[in-house]
Design an enzyme around this catalytic site. Structure first.
Site, PDB file in Angstrom:
ATOM      1  N   SER A 122       6.652  10.921 -13.408  1.00  0.00           N
ATOM      2  CA  SER A 122       5.248  10.215 -13.635  1.00  0.00           C
ATOM      3  C   SER A 122       4.541   9.890 -14.905  1.00  0.00           C
ATOM      4  CB  SER A 122       4.157  11.164 -12.756  1.00  0.00           C
ATOM      5  OG  SER A 122       4.221  12.167 -13.056  1.00  0.00           O
ATOM      6  N   HIS A 143       9.566   5.124 -10.361  1.00  0.00           N
ATOM      7  CA  HIS A 143       8.290   5.990 -10.092  1.00  0.00           C
ATOM      8  C   HIS A 143       7.718   5.512  -8.788  1.00  0.00           C
ATOM      9  CE1 HIS A 143       4.208   7.550 -11.440  1.00  0.00           C
ATOM     10  NE2 HIS A 143       4.735   8.292 -10.730  1.00  0.00           N
ATOM     11  N   GLU A 155       6.829   1.689  -9.572  1.00  0.00           N
ATOM     12  CA  GLU A 155       6.636   1.471 -10.972  1.00  0.00           C
ATOM     13  C   GLU A 155       7.937   1.418 -11.740  1.00  0.00           C
ATOM     14  OE1 GLU A 155       3.937   4.337 -13.068  1.00  0.00           O
ATOM     15  OE2 GLU A 155       3.186   2.616 -14.240  1.00  0.00           O
ATOM     16  N   ASN A 193      -0.637   6.248 -14.329  1.00  0.00           N
ATOM     17  CA  ASN A 193      -1.127   7.222 -14.830  1.00  0.00           C
ATOM     18  C   ASN A 193      -2.069   7.119 -15.988  1.00  0.00           C
ATOM     19  OD1 ASN A 193      -0.911   9.171 -12.698  1.00  0.00           O
ATOM     20  ND2 ASN A 193       1.271   9.193 -13.134  1.00  0.00           N
TER      21      ASN A 193
HETATM   22  N1  CAA Z   1       5.562   9.681   5.832  1.00  0.00           N
HETATM   23  C1  CAA Z   1       5.269   8.874   6.527  1.00  0.00           C
HETATM   24  N2  CAA Z   1       4.181   8.286   7.129  1.00  0.00           N
HETATM   25  C2  CAA Z   1       2.983   9.016   6.631  1.00  0.00           C
HETATM   26  C3  CAA Z   1       2.997  10.049   5.713  1.00  0.00           C
HETATM   27  C4  CAA Z   1       4.242  10.441   5.389  1.00  0.00           C
HETATM   28  N3  CAA Z   1       4.419  11.603   4.570  1.00  0.00           N
HETATM   29  N4  CAA Z   1       1.750  10.468   5.338  1.00  0.00           N
HETATM   30  C5  CAA Z   1       0.896   9.666   6.185  1.00  0.00           C
HETATM   31  N5  CAA Z   1       1.697   8.571   6.987  1.00  0.00           N
HETATM   32  C6  CAA Z   1       1.138   7.665   7.576  1.00  0.00           C
HETATM   33  C7  CAA Z   1       0.512   8.028   8.893  1.00  0.00           C
HETATM   34  O1  CAA Z   1       1.474   8.158  10.043  1.00  0.00           O
HETATM   35  C8  CAA Z   1      -0.523   7.019   9.246  1.00  0.00           C
HETATM   36  O2  CAA Z   1       0.266   5.732   9.941  1.00  0.00           O
HETATM   37  P1  CAA Z   1      -0.720   4.719  10.614  1.00  0.00           P
HETATM   38  O3  CAA Z   1      -1.750   4.426  10.143  1.00  0.00           O
HETATM   39  O4  CAA Z   1       0.292   3.554  10.711  1.00  0.00           O
HETATM   40  O5  CAA Z   1      -0.980   5.283  11.827  1.00  0.00           O
HETATM   41  C9  CAA Z   1      -1.053   6.623   7.594  1.00  0.00           C
HETATM   42  O6  CAA Z   1       0.149   6.945   6.966  1.00  0.00           O
HETATM   43  C10 CAA Z   1      -2.192   7.169   7.342  1.00  0.00           C
HETATM   44  O7  CAA Z   1      -1.937   8.477   7.603  1.00  0.00           O
HETATM   45  P2  CAA Z   1      -3.125   9.564   8.114  1.00  0.00           P
HETATM   46  O8  CAA Z   1      -3.712   8.768   9.245  1.00  0.00           O
HETATM   47  O9  CAA Z   1      -2.513  10.943   8.539  1.00  0.00           O
HETATM   48  O10 CAA Z   1      -4.173   9.754   7.012  1.00  0.00           O
HETATM   49  P3  CAA Z   1      -4.936   8.842   6.138  1.00  0.00           P
HETATM   50  O11 CAA Z   1      -5.359   7.770   6.984  1.00  0.00           O
HETATM   51  O12 CAA Z   1      -6.020   9.984   5.735  1.00  0.00           O
HETATM   52  O13 CAA Z   1      -4.170   8.378   4.955  1.00  0.00           O
HETATM   53  C11 CAA Z   1      -3.055   8.712   3.009  1.00  0.00           C
HETATM   54  C12 CAA Z   1      -3.182   9.387   4.280  1.00  0.00           C
HETATM   55  C13 CAA Z   1      -1.798   7.767   3.359  1.00  0.00           C
HETATM   56  C14 CAA Z   1      -2.489   9.704   2.083  1.00  0.00           C
HETATM   57  C15 CAA Z   1      -4.244   8.202   2.273  1.00  0.00           C
HETATM   58  O14 CAA Z   1      -5.206   9.113   2.177  1.00  0.00           O
HETATM   59  C16 CAA Z   1      -3.993   7.526   0.958  1.00  0.00           C
HETATM   60  O15 CAA Z   1      -3.497   6.554   0.918  1.00  0.00           O
HETATM   61  N6  CAA Z   1      -4.405   8.147   0.175  1.00  0.00           N
HETATM   62  C17 CAA Z   1      -4.168   7.992  -1.588  1.00  0.00           C
HETATM   63  C18 CAA Z   1      -2.880   8.121  -1.825  1.00  0.00           C
HETATM   64  C19 CAA Z   1      -2.656   7.952  -3.166  1.00  0.00           C
HETATM   65  O16 CAA Z   1      -3.341   7.310  -4.039  1.00  0.00           O
HETATM   66  N7  CAA Z   1      -1.214   7.989  -3.519  1.00  0.00           N
HETATM   67  C20 CAA Z   1      -0.573   8.232  -5.098  1.00  0.00           C
HETATM   68  C21 CAA Z   1      -1.055   9.364  -5.841  1.00  0.00           C
HETATM   69  S1  CAA Z   1      -0.571   9.061  -7.648  1.00  0.00           S
HETATM   70  C22 CAA Z   1       1.005   9.366  -7.444  1.00  0.00           C
HETATM   71  O17 CAA Z   1       1.770   9.879  -6.203  1.00  0.00           O
HETATM   72  C23 CAA Z   1       1.740   9.268  -8.445  1.00  0.00           C
HETATM   73  C24 CAA Z   1       1.676  10.018  -9.710  1.00  0.00           C
HETATM   74  O18 CAA Z   1       2.344   9.834 -10.657  1.00  0.00           O
HETATM   75  C25 CAA Z   1       0.663  11.363  -9.720  1.00  0.00           C
END
Ligand code: CAA
Length: 305
Positions: A122, A143, A155, A193
């Protein structure tokens, strides 16, 4: 499936590693999932199965496709066997430069000559990782974002010496997996990031200074800016140790005070409050519950009417 890439080895079976295996297996590739610990690999297979079940429940994957995808994943604890016929290797191990140095030195010796060596880092420099190999033109950043099966972005980071043909191949491959690739160059924090972490750090500084409480900060950013999670919840989701490590890469990489990690973040990491994975960060986490409860240690900072 892309003609040139048939077998993909993923090193590391944690959250990012198993998510990457999930999308490649679903995309029709032979996946070799490698970890030093068989129990971790077994847990990862269980996680992939559960995440595929969510897709089956909502109708985006059939039971037969799920079974076929799981059947394409083989697990390995021996690096040499895991990479011997790989076309692409994606390292998704812990964010630790010494560990990555060792992995890439070994990969350079063990992987087929033409294999592409990618890293899901990352924030660690791709150019530095490539320097541990004799094939820096074939080293690239790939990424993925967490949760990998859900987030569309890949990315792609070019190291100083990455061959344009390798970038093109990884770009096409990402698209073929149903992702949206964006190519960037190798500077500290890349783009994701470099922009995300200062926002998270600013949210922590605002909390530290008592400008607002945990819920207020997260609600303002969620409802005011249409972010799916507020910055403090997102920090817990990513892991506070990871956030601190990335901020330190930005701070030392640019030598600019604006990236200095908040003291509150440093304290929380030192105390072992790492977010969701440790059970408590800005919020408290109870297995099986989706309710967000602010950590008792920070609750006094909430504004109550
Ligand atoms: N695998 C498969 N599907 C998944 C999953 C997983 N691990 N986690 C969630 N889902 C699916 C669910 O089944 C659901 O599908 P539908 O909408 O089609 O029914 C959908 O994703 C939404 O999940 P939830 O209803 O359980 O929960 P939510 O609506 O609160 O969403 C989330 C969860 C997708 C994590 C959402 O909160 C989100 O987008 N959060 C932000 C995530 C983000 O910013 N990620 C980047 C982080 S930074 C990074 O990764 C890089 C780094 O270098 C630090």
């Amino acid at each position: 499936m892309l003609q040139q890439i048939k077998t993909v080895t993923v090193i590391g079976s944690g959250t990012m590693g198993n998510g990457i295996c999930h999308v490649f297996a679903q995309g029709g590739y032979n996946v070799h999932m490698m970890d030093i610990n068989q129990a971790a690999l077994d847990r990862a297979i269980g996680t992939i199965g559960k995440n595929m079940d969510r897709q089956v429940t909502k109708g985006s994957l059939t039971e037969a496709d799920k079974a076929a995808a799981l059947g394409r994943i083989a697990t390995y604890t021996d690096l040499a066997t895991a990479v011997k016929d790989a076309d692409l290797i994606i390292e998704a191990a812990t964010e630790n430069i010494d560990l990555k140095m060792k992995i890439f030195q070994d990969l350079d010796k063990l992987a087929p000559e033409n294999a592409i060596l990618a890293t899901n880092t990352s924030s660690i420099s791709i150019t530095r990782i490539a320097s541990y190999t004799r094939r820096p033109t074939k080293v690239i950043g790939m990424h993925f974002m967490n949760p990998v099966p859900v987030m569309k972005l890949v990315e792609i980071i070019n190291g100083y010496a990455t061959d344009a043909k390798v970038t093109e191949l990884i770009y096409d491959l990402s698209k073929q997996l149903g992702k949206v690739p964006c190519v960037v160059n190798d500077y500290p924090g890349f783009i994701a990031n470099r922009i995300l972490m200062p926002m998270i750090n600013e949210a922590i500084l605002s909390l530290q200074e008592g400008v607002a409480g945990v819920e207020e900060i997260d609600t303002i950013m969620k409802l005011g800016m249409a972010h799916p999670m507020g910055p403090l919840q997102l920090a817990d989701f990513i892991g506070l140790d990871t956030c601190l490590a990335i901020l330190n890469v930005l701070y030392t990489g640019f030598g600019n005070q604006k990236y200095a990690p908040a003291s509150l973040l440093i304290n929380m990491v030192q105390a072992g409050y790492l977010g969701a994975k440790s059970g408590e960060g800005f919020y408290k986490y109870t297995p099986g519950s989706k309710e967000l409860v602010v950590s008792d240690r920070l609750a006094s900072k909430q504004w109550k009417m």
